[in-house]
Design an enzyme around this catalytic site. Structure first.
Site, PDB file in Angstrom:
ATOM      1  N   CYS A 176       0.828  -1.201   0.000  1.00 23.38           N
ATOM      2  CA  CYS A 176       0.000   0.000   0.000  1.00 23.38           C
ATOM      3  C   CYS A 176       0.867   1.257   0.000  1.00 23.38           C
ATOM      4  O   CYS A 176       1.716   1.440  -0.852  1.00 23.38           O
ATOM      5  CB  CYS A 176      -0.951  -0.069   1.193  1.00 23.38           C
ATOM      6  N   HIS A 177       0.678   2.138   0.974  1.00 21.00           N
ATOM      7  CA  HIS A 177       1.441   3.379   1.079  1.00 21.00           C
ATOM      8  C   HIS A 177       2.874   3.152   1.564  1.00 21.00           C
ATOM      9  O   HIS A 177       3.654   4.100   1.649  1.00 21.00           O
ATOM     10  CB  HIS A 177       0.727   4.375   1.994  1.00 21.00           C
ATOM     11  N   GLY A 178       3.250   1.916   1.873  1.00 21.04           N
ATOM     12  CA  GLY A 178       4.627   1.609   2.243  1.00 21.04           C
ATOM     13  C   GLY A 178       5.599   2.001   1.143  1.00 21.04           C
ATOM     14  O   GLY A 178       6.771   2.289   1.403  1.00 21.04           O
ATOM     15  N   ALA A 179       5.116   2.064  -0.100  1.00 19.12           N
ATOM     16  CA  ALA A 179       5.964   2.481  -1.221  1.00 19.12           C
ATOM     17  C   ALA A 179       6.469   3.910  -1.038  1.00 19.12           C
ATOM     18  O   ALA A 179       7.488   4.283  -1.617  1.00 19.12           O
ATOM     19  CB  ALA A 179       5.198   2.357  -2.535  1.00 19.12           C
ATOM     20  N   GLN A 180       5.769   4.714  -0.222  1.00 19.02           N
ATOM     21  CA  GLN A 180       6.251   6.075   0.040  1.00 19.02           C
ATOM     22  C   GLN A 180       7.616   6.045   0.720  1.00 19.02           C
ATOM     23  O   GLN A 180       8.463   6.902   0.455  1.00 19.02           O
ATOM     24  CB  GLN A 180       5.250   6.837   0.908  1.00 19.02           C
TER      25      GLN A 180
END
Length: 186
Positions: free
Chosen positions: A117-121
């Site tokens: 999910c937003h872990g790619a940030q």
């Protein structure tokens, strides 16, 4: 068995923290869940993100999650792999220099990294995804692309592995994401 570090924070996505934390321990891995400025025994708040037909996910209060390790003193050398859950936590965790250094340690050492999910940030902020196929929540696609990554627009139940990186769009991908991560851990 592997020693896995999970970096989390307040308003991390509940399932994306709880499920891997428990599943990895279930199969025998040692898992340390940490949060900057918090110690073992302290809690972080989580949020449940659901897909209910709106233009984006809805957000509801999740469980309080009790950390089992101190962030202070954590060294990447003490772990075999890194897991980064999503939710809102990555948007501010990426501003912490030590978090970025830890992510870069795992990448530079070629150790397995799983992000959902937003872990790619955090992956983008650590500048470790150039020319790598990376999945994430679709709203993070511009960040992946701007960081030089190749955004993988896959189904919400799928995951993708590119070298030592395993990424997925959201928690419905847990079976595929955790299976691919487990393969890298063995």
């Amino acid at each position: 068995m592997a020693r896995v570090l999970i970096i989390a924070g307040d308003y991390v996505e509940d399932y994306e923290l709880m499920v891997p934390f428990q599943a990895l321990q279930m199969v025998g891995h040692s898992v340390a869940a940490v949060c900057p400025d918090k110690k073992a025994g302290e809690s972080i708040r989580t949020a449940v993100h659901d897909f209910e037909g709106d233009q984006t996910y809805s957000e509801k209060p999740g469980h309080n999650f009790v950390l089992n390790a101190d962030f202070e003193g954590i060294q990447g050398e003490d772990f075999d792999a890194l897991l980064i859950p999503g939710g809102r936590a990555p948007e501010y965790l990426r501003l912490n220099a030590k978090v970025i250094e830890l992510v870069q340690h795992f990448a530079n050492a070629g150790k397995p990294i799983a992000a959902v999910c937003h872990g790619a940030q955090l992956l983008a902020a650590a500048d470790i995804i150039r020319e790598r196929r990376i999945s994430a929540y679709p709203a993070c696609a511009p960040e992946v692309t701007l960081a030089g990554g190749l955004y993988a627009d896959i189904d919400v139940t799928e995951a993708i592995t590119d070298g030592n990186l395993v990424t997925a769009p959201a928690w419905p991908a847990h079976p595929a994401w955790l299976a691919q991560f487990s393969k890298l851990l063995s």
